[in-house]
Design an enzyme around this catalytic site. Structure first.
Site, PDB file in Angstrom:
ATOM      1  N   SER A 145       0.851  -1.185   0.000  1.00 58.55           N
ATOM      2  CA  SER A 145       0.000   0.000   0.000  1.00 58.55           C
ATOM      3  C   SER A 145       0.882   1.228   0.000  1.00 58.55           C
ATOM      4  O   SER A 145       2.084   1.146   0.290  1.00 58.55           O
ATOM      5  CB  SER A 145      -0.911  -0.009   1.222  1.00 58.55           C
ATOM      6  OG  SER A 145      -0.147  -0.181   2.379  1.00 58.55           O
ATOM      7  N   GLY A 147       2.357   3.038  -2.199  1.00 62.10           N
ATOM      8  CA  GLY A 147       3.574   3.102  -3.006  1.00 62.10           C
ATOM      9  C   GLY A 147       4.766   2.353  -2.411  1.00 62.10           C
ATOM     10  O   GLY A 147       5.884   2.478  -2.897  1.00 62.10           O
ATOM     11  N   GLU A 253      -9.022   4.837 -10.445  1.00 59.64           N
ATOM     12  CA  GLU A 253      -7.888   5.695 -10.820  1.00 59.64           C
ATOM     13  C   GLU A 253      -7.491   5.499 -12.274  1.00 59.64           C
ATOM     14  O   GLU A 253      -7.351   4.367 -12.737  1.00 59.64           O
ATOM     15  CB  GLU A 253      -6.683   5.385  -9.930  1.00 59.64           C
ATOM     16  CG  GLU A 253      -6.913   5.735  -8.476  1.00 59.64           C
ATOM     17  CD  GLU A 253      -5.672   5.475  -7.643  1.00 59.64           C
ATOM     18  OE1 GLU A 253      -4.586   5.965  -8.002  1.00 59.64           O
ATOM     19  OE2 GLU A 253      -5.790   4.755  -6.635  1.00 59.64           O
ATOM     20  N   GLU A 265      -5.933   1.549 -11.249  1.00 61.16           N
ATOM     21  CA  GLU A 265      -6.388   0.638 -10.193  1.00 61.16           C
ATOM     22  C   GLU A 265      -7.655   1.171  -9.570  1.00 61.16           C
ATOM     23  O   GLU A 265      -8.140   2.244  -9.964  1.00 61.16           O
ATOM     24  CB  GLU A 265      -5.297   0.404  -9.151  1.00 61.16           C
ATOM     25  CG  GLU A 265      -4.802   1.666  -8.483  1.00 61.16           C
ATOM     26  CD  GLU A 265      -3.790   1.367  -7.387  1.00 61.16           C
ATOM     27  OE1 GLU A 265      -3.244   0.250  -7.338  1.00 61.16           O
ATOM     28  OE2 GLU A 265      -3.556   2.253  -6.573  1.00 61.16           O
ATOM     29  N   ASP A 272      -8.721   8.262  -0.689  1.00 59.06           N
ATOM     30  CA  ASP A 272      -8.126   9.378   0.070  1.00 59.06           C
ATOM     31  C   ASP A 272      -8.174  10.704  -0.707  1.00 59.06           C
ATOM     32  O   ASP A 272      -8.456  11.752  -0.133  1.00 59.06           O
ATOM     33  CB  ASP A 272      -6.730   9.041   0.618  1.00 59.06           C
ATOM     34  CG  ASP A 272      -5.754   8.538  -0.402  1.00 59.06           C
ATOM     35  OD1 ASP A 272      -6.096   8.521  -1.607  1.00 59.06           O
ATOM     36  OD2 ASP A 272      -4.629   8.177  -0.011  1.00 59.06           O
ATOM     37  N   THR A 273      -7.963  10.662  -2.027  1.00 54.26           N
ATOM     38  CA  THR A 273      -8.030  11.917  -2.793  1.00 54.26           C
ATOM     39  C   THR A 273      -9.434  12.528  -2.743  1.00 54.26           C
ATOM     40  O   THR A 273      -9.609  13.725  -2.954  1.00 54.26           O
ATOM     41  CB  THR A 273      -7.645  11.702  -4.271  1.00 54.26           C
ATOM     42  OG1 THR A 273      -8.572  10.765  -4.851  1.00 54.26           O
ATOM     43  CG2 THR A 273      -6.238  11.152  -4.419  1.00 54.26           C
ATOM     44  N   ARG A 352      -0.134  10.751   7.846  1.00 50.90           N
ATOM     45  CA  ARG A 352      -1.126  11.781   7.562  1.00 50.90           C
ATOM     46  C   ARG A 352      -1.944  12.049   8.820  1.00 50.90           C
ATOM     47  O   ARG A 352      -2.591  11.160   9.340  1.00 50.90           O
ATOM     48  CB  ARG A 352      -2.019  11.309   6.417  1.00 50.90           C
ATOM     49  CG  ARG A 352      -2.899  12.395   5.853  1.00 50.90           C
ATOM     50  CD  ARG A 352      -3.417  12.005   4.485  1.00 50.90           C
ATOM     51  NE  ARG A 352      -4.192  10.780   4.560  1.00 50.90           N
ATOM     52  CZ  ARG A 352      -4.365   9.925   3.541  1.00 50.90           C
ATOM     53  NH1 ARG A 352      -3.819  10.156   2.383  1.00 50.90           N
ATOM     54  NH2 ARG A 352      -5.094   8.850   3.709  1.00 50.90           N
TER      55      ARG A 352
END
Ligand code: AMP
Length: 381
Positions: A145, A147, A253, A265, A272-273, A352
């Protein structure tokens, strides 16, 4: 029962609470954001199938809502067979846990455009894969996850390094990677897609975003884009979500190039975006849309109400005691902005911790700068 209790889960629980639902929030640690707003909580390792069975047996949930990928999702088929609603469906959660299942479904079964790709379980297979897809290419662990373990191969010398790096970043016991052609995209988007049991499939206005270290840094809505490319992306999102089945919001995405949209994907849950929708850019946030779809409450229309942007607030160091925020007073007085503090109990570098939001009728570039400036005013220690 919510499986995964991060900041996205927290907003989802709040949306459900407003619709009178009773929630049990689950995660691997106590005090997770969504637990703070749920009725009950459980702390378990969700990759442990027996632990999952135990809490499902104990609480007898009507609905199971996964919020993360790292779950023993094979068990979802049993729960579904027992009459528990798994969101959006057991198949969707199971197929998206691993990049292989979802990529093969999208590219082979549904036939949407994706980057060329191969799989590899050894350095030798990776070398063959790189030859097949061409340089430059991107290597990613099948299970990872944010990246983790992902790198770009720019020359043959990079192959061995990429292989080792991917193995280090692999989650779980699956040591396999996907190597895919580098898509030289103009921009990338998240197309939030709402599938409904008793309504048509709807799309949110496209969200643009910028990634760093595999995590999103800023997102904005709407992303102004070529209408044909958007229509193409919508068709792909409709086809792939239909093949996976069920109701809910999906973060689909895409990479957008001159030739059109490439499916990258998908997450069968709020993305999150999509936190940009917390700036009331739409008549319903992505969390409210998810709650409605999950509960079978029809949504007629998704409308853009105003432009918006989000920028993440990250921690910079490791700290096991409760984080302290500063700069809030300054951040709070910037007009047409807002922020959400997630209430995570500890910090680590790049974790985050909060999100800054900006909204209005200005164009999104201005709003992104504004959200970033608000995020920069907020410090976490
Ligand atoms: P992912 O974890 O697959 O979402 O990848 C994270 C980010 O890496 C994406 O949002 C892109 O910015 C970049 N990326 C991933 N795959 C590719 C690709 N095949 N070509 C170009 N950029 C990529």
């Amino acid at each position: 029962m919510l499986l995964g209790s991060g900041e996205l889960g927290k907003e989802f629980v709040i949306a459900c609470q407003r619709l009178g639902q009773y929630i049990i929030a689950v995660d691997s640690y106590e005090g997770a954001p969504a637990m703070q707003v749920a009725h009950e909580f459980e702390v378990v390792n969700m990759l442990d199938g027996d632990a999952l069975d135990r809490i499902v047996e104990k609480h007898q949930p009507d609905i199971i809502v996964p919020e993360i990928e790292a779950i023993r999702t094979e068990r979802f088929y049993d729960y579904e067979a027992k009459g528990i609603q798994v969101v959006p469906s057991a198949k969707a959660a199971n197929f998206t846990m691993n990049r292989k299942a979802i990529r093969d479904l999208a590219a082979k079964e549904v036939g949407v455009r994706t980057a060329n790709y191969r799989y590899a379980t050894s350095l030798e297979e990776l070398q063959n894969g790189v030859e097949a897809v061409g340089i430059p290419c991107v290597v990613k662990p099948l299970m990872s996850s944010s990246g983790k373990g992902q790198s770009v191969i720019k020359s043959n010398e990079d192959i061995e390094k990429a292989w080792k790096y991917a193995l280090e970043g692999s989650r779980g016991d699956l040591l396999e990677v996907i190597v895919e052609g580098f898509v030289d995209f103009d921009y990338e988007i998240t197309l939030l897609t709402l599938t409904q049991q008793n309504g048509e499939t709807l799309f949110c206005p496209p969200i643009g975003h910028r990634q760093e270290r595999g995590d999103y840094q800023e997102s904005w809505q709407p992303m102004s884009m070529n209408v044909e490319h958007l229509e193409e992306a919508k068709q792909m999102a409709a086809d792939v979500t239909k093949a996976l089945g069920g109701s809910g919001i999906w973060g689909v995405e895409f990479f957008i190039t001159k030739e059109g949209a490439y499916f990258s994907e998908l997450s069968p849950r709020p993305h999150d975006t999509g936190m940009v929708t917390l700036a009331n850019t739409q008549n319903f946030s992505e969390f409210e849309l998810h709650a409605r779809a999950v509960l079978g409450i029809p949504v007629n229309e998704i409308k853009l109400e105003r432009n918006g942007a989000s920028a993440v607030v990250l921690a910079s160091k490791e700290n096991d005691s409760l984080p302290v925020f500063s700069g809030i007073e300054k951040a709070a007085i910037v007009p047409n902005t807002d922020f959400k503090l997630f209430g995570k109990p500890t910090t680590r570098p790049y974790r985050r911790m909060a999100v800054a939001l900006a909204f209005g009728n200005e164009n999104v570039e201005i709003l992104v700068d504004k959200a970033k400036s608000v995020a920069a005013l907020i410090d976490v220690d």
